[in-house]
Design a protein around this motif. Structure first.
Motif, mmCIF file in Angstrom:
data_model
loop_
_atom_site.group_PDB
_atom_site.id
_atom_site.type_symbol
_atom_site.label_atom_id
_atom_site.label_comp_id
_atom_site.label_asym_id
_atom_site.label_seq_id
_atom_site.Cartn_x
_atom_site.Cartn_y
_atom_site.Cartn_z
ATOM 1 N N LEU A 66 0.826 -1.205 0.000
ATOM 2 C CA LEU A 66 0.000 0.000 0.000
ATOM 3 C C LEU A 66 0.863 1.258 0.000
ATOM 4 C CD1 LEU A 66 -2.937 0.899 0.038
ATOM 5 C CD2 LEU A 66 -2.874 0.836 2.517
ATOM 6 N N SER A 67 2.034 1.180 0.604
ATOM 7 C CA SER A 67 2.920 2.346 0.644
ATOM 8 C C SER A 67 3.373 2.761 -0.761
ATOM 9 C CB SER A 67 4.113 2.097 1.559
ATOM 10 O OG SER A 67 4.798 0.938 1.183
ATOM 11 N N GLU A 68 3.325 1.843 -1.735
ATOM 12 C CA GLU A 68 3.634 2.192 -3.126
ATOM 13 C C GLU A 68 2.573 3.128 -3.705
ATOM 14 O OE1 GLU A 68 4.699 -1.095 -5.796
ATOM 15 O OE2 GLU A 68 5.166 -2.280 -4.002
ATOM 16 N N PHE A 69 1.385 3.075 -3.163
ATOM 17 C CA PHE A 69 0.285 3.929 -3.608
ATOM 18 C C PHE A 69 0.371 5.297 -2.952
ATOM 19 C CE2 PHE A 69 -4.220 5.288 -3.618
ATOM 20 C CZ PHE A 69 -4.455 5.216 -4.971
ATOM 21 N N GLY A 70 0.830 5.328 -1.690
ATOM 22 C CA GLY A 70 0.958 6.604 -0.992
ATOM 23 C C GLY A 70 0.841 6.438 0.505
ATOM 24 N N THR A 71 1.035 7.545 1.216
ATOM 25 C CA THR A 71 0.905 7.554 2.673
ATOM 26 C C THR A 71 -0.564 7.471 3.060
ATOM 27 O OG1 THR A 71 0.683 9.950 2.819
ATOM 28 C CG2 THR A 71 2.944 9.044 2.875
ATOM 29 N N VAL A 72 -0.829 7.270 4.339
ATOM 30 C CA VAL A 72 -2.213 7.221 4.820
ATOM 31 C C VAL A 72 -2.932 8.535 4.515
ATOM 32 C CG1 VAL A 72 -1.684 7.928 7.204
ATOM 33 C CG2 VAL A 72 -3.700 6.518 6.748
ATOM 34 N N ASP A 73 -2.239 9.664 4.609
ATOM 35 C CA ASP A 73 -2.873 10.961 4.327
ATOM 36 C C ASP A 73 -3.214 11.105 2.844
ATOM 37 O OD1 ASP A 73 -2.823 11.917 7.006
ATOM 38 O OD2 ASP A 73 -0.693 12.390 6.782
ATOM 39 N N ALA A 76 -6.222 8.844 2.216
ATOM 40 C CA ALA A 76 -7.427 9.479 2.789
ATOM 41 C C ALA A 76 -7.914 10.601 1.883
ATOM 42 C CB ALA A 76 -7.130 10.000 4.186
ATOM 43 N N ASP A 77 -6.998 11.424 1.379
ATOM 44 C CA ASP A 77 -7.368 12.536 0.505
ATOM 45 C C ASP A 77 -8.001 12.015 -0.787
ATOM 46 O OD1 ASP A 77 -7.374 15.413 -0.149
ATOM 47 O OD2 ASP A 77 -5.945 14.801 -1.712
ATOM 48 N N LYS A 78 -7.398 10.977 -1.381
ATOM 49 C CA LYS A 78 -7.948 10.416 -2.630
ATOM 50 C C LYS A 78 -9.339 9.829 -2.394
ATOM 51 C CE LYS A 78 -3.550 9.554 -4.801
ATOM 52 N NZ LYS A 78 -3.027 9.155 -6.048
ATOM 53 N N LEU A 79 -9.521 9.160 -1.245
ATOM 54 C CA LEU A 79 -10.818 8.576 -0.918
ATOM 55 C C LEU A 79 -11.885 9.665 -0.767
ATOM 56 C CD1 LEU A 79 -12.609 6.150 -0.054
ATOM 57 C CD2 LEU A 79 -11.862 6.618 2.268
#
Length: 168
Positions: A66-73, A76-79
């Motif tokens: 999942l870290s390849e997709f991005g950080t938790v922030d 969250a922003d994309k969602l």
């Protein structure tokens, strides 16, 4: 007309659910029914309130973490941006984010937000991870309106469900 017995909301009691084929586990409310819905790997619905549910979607992906997709922030922003683009969405507000490790050390992101849509106001708790080139998404949706706000004891149980979610 509902009888007094039918109006009583029973406390949520949780039991373990394991999907060995797709490789995940979580706690689910014992009183909720498993239903079939296109796109859902597993979906459990509150028989007293059809909008309250726990669902898991598992899809193959090309990334291995999942870290390849991005950080938790970033996730969250994309969602939230995706939720805002839906025609049914009136408003969406992020409540909190958290990151923990899933079984095997894979990053697992947890998000909580309030969604006001044409279908009502709900609290959404999500857990997202990638393991074995599969994207796992857990969504817990529960009514949270001005007339019937989400009670702290129920919110605590919903958090237990999200915290229980893991890959095998």
């Amino acid at each position: 007309m509902a009888t007094d017995y039918e109006k009583v909301k029973l406390p949520l009691i949780l039991e373990s659910y394991v999907d060995e084929r797709e490789g995940f586990t979580l706690l689910i409310p014992t009183q909720w029914s498993k239903i079939e819905k296109a796109g859902a790997t597993a979906l459990f619905e509150d028989p007293q309130s059809k909008g309250n549910n726990v669902g898991v979607v598992v899809n193959p992906v090309r990334i291995s973490s999942l870290s390849e997709f991005g950080t938790v922030d970033i996730v969250a922003d994309k969602l939230l941006q995706a939720e805002k683009k839906k025609p049914s969405t009136n408003d969406v507000q992020l409540i909190k984010v958290n990151e923990r490790l899933a079984h095997g050390g894979a990053p697992l992101y947890q998000l909580e937000y309030k969604l006001d849509s044409s279908r009502g106001v709900k609290r959404i708790l999500s857990a997202v991870t990638v393991a074995s080139k599969k994207l796992y998404i857990l969504n817990v949706a529960y009514a949270d309106t001005m007339e019937k706000p989400l009670q702290p004891d129920t919110a605590s149980i919903l958090e237990k469900i999200v915290n229980s979610f893991d890959v095998l």
